[in-house]
Design an enzyme around this catalytic site. Sequence first.
Site, PDB file in Angstrom:
ATOM      1  CB  SER A   1       7.646   4.824  -3.706  1.00  0.00           C
ATOM      2  OG  SER A   1       7.809   3.740  -4.590  1.00  0.00           O
TER       3      SER A   1
ATOM      4  CE1 TYR B   1      13.292   5.753  -3.507  1.00  0.00           C
ATOM      5  CE2 TYR B   1      12.328   3.690  -4.291  1.00  0.00           C
ATOM      6  CZ  TYR B   1      12.280   5.073  -4.160  1.00  0.00           C
ATOM      7  OH  TYR B   1      11.214   5.758  -4.674  1.00  0.00           O
TER       8      TYR B   1
ATOM      9  CE  LYS C   1      10.692   8.037  -1.895  1.00  0.00           C
ATOM     10  NZ  LYS C   1      10.537   9.493  -1.922  1.00  0.00           N
TER      11      LYS C   1
END
Length: 337
Positions: free
Chosen positions: A124, A148, A152
């Site tokens: 992302s 989060y 990633k």
Amino acid sequence: MRVLVTGGAGYIGSHICLELLEAGHDVTVVDNLANGKREALRRVEALAQRPLELFTADLNHKDDLSAAFSGPRIDAVIHCAGLKAVAESVADPLRYYANNVAGTVTLCEVMRQHGVSRLVFSSSCTVYGDAATVPITEELPPAPVNPYGRTKRMIEQLLTDLQASDPAWDLTLLRYFNPAGAHASGSIGEDPAGVPDNLFAFIAQVAVGRRPELRVFGNDYPTPDGTGVRDYIHVVDLASAHVSALEPAGGPAPRVYNLGTGRGYSVLEVVEAFERASGRKIPYVITERRPGDIARAYADPSRAHAELGWRARRDLHEMCRDAWRWQSQNPDGYPDS
Ligand code: UFG
């Protein structure tokens, strides 16, 4: 090829499965159905007029995962499964590290056991954090700002270490900007559980009457109209990049690609485009900034074009038109199944 898609029953995963089937590949899905829907895969099969295989399994359950690799030979894995709500990751980081990071470790172990070495990972643009410059190139040093985003980035790092340890791995990292829209049929699309976090899903639910108004999180950013600017990319364009990424490409692995259009739109520009595409009014109020939001992010997608021959072809109007077709045909999302 037979491609195993983790998280294949989700919003992005289901569109990837359809593109794969339409490109002539066979598809095995592994999904724990926490957010994904079985009905999405039924519709993918109907659109493609070809079956796929579904294993309902959690990535952290090694035996269940192994079962998915024990049937017909898997040639490559597209790894989309993961938790993705920023606020939830702040409140419950252990769940995010266990699910996203540990789940990927298990997946790679199982791949190695079965002699599968090609993996395309759904990363992302969140790994860039609050980028000082736009457009964002892949060279920009990653600096994620929430758990989060850190999951990633950690997965990217573990895959980079894995690639360095054994060049037989063939790893590709795709950094998505903001996926939006739906398949043009209106039969598959985004069906978030609970209150949508993301702009497009929220607007679509306002347009269809499920929510009274949109809250625009701040209009005092240093952008032309003061609202946040993002690089929205049609989910079908995003899905097609995965098909391109399966082909051998230039550059040493792990290869890293930004997937965006290269153009940013503000929240108010998206509202206006959605109103035009749907013919519905989108009432909104301006509220406080959302904690953790950044002013603007858009991609330099030129590397993906140069090396994968891929570029986003669909514009904001098509994203709004297709998101609206999906939402108006499925006002409550997928039926429970
Ligand atoms: N926004 C609103 N109201 C809403 C929802 C969003 O005004 O109800 C605004 C946000 O403030 C932002 C823009 O719309 O300016 C886009 O917000 P999204 O939540 O749709 O997307 P983000 O760019 O915040 O988040 C996306 C992914 C995340 C990822 C992040 C990385 O959804 O998973 O990009 O930048 F972490």
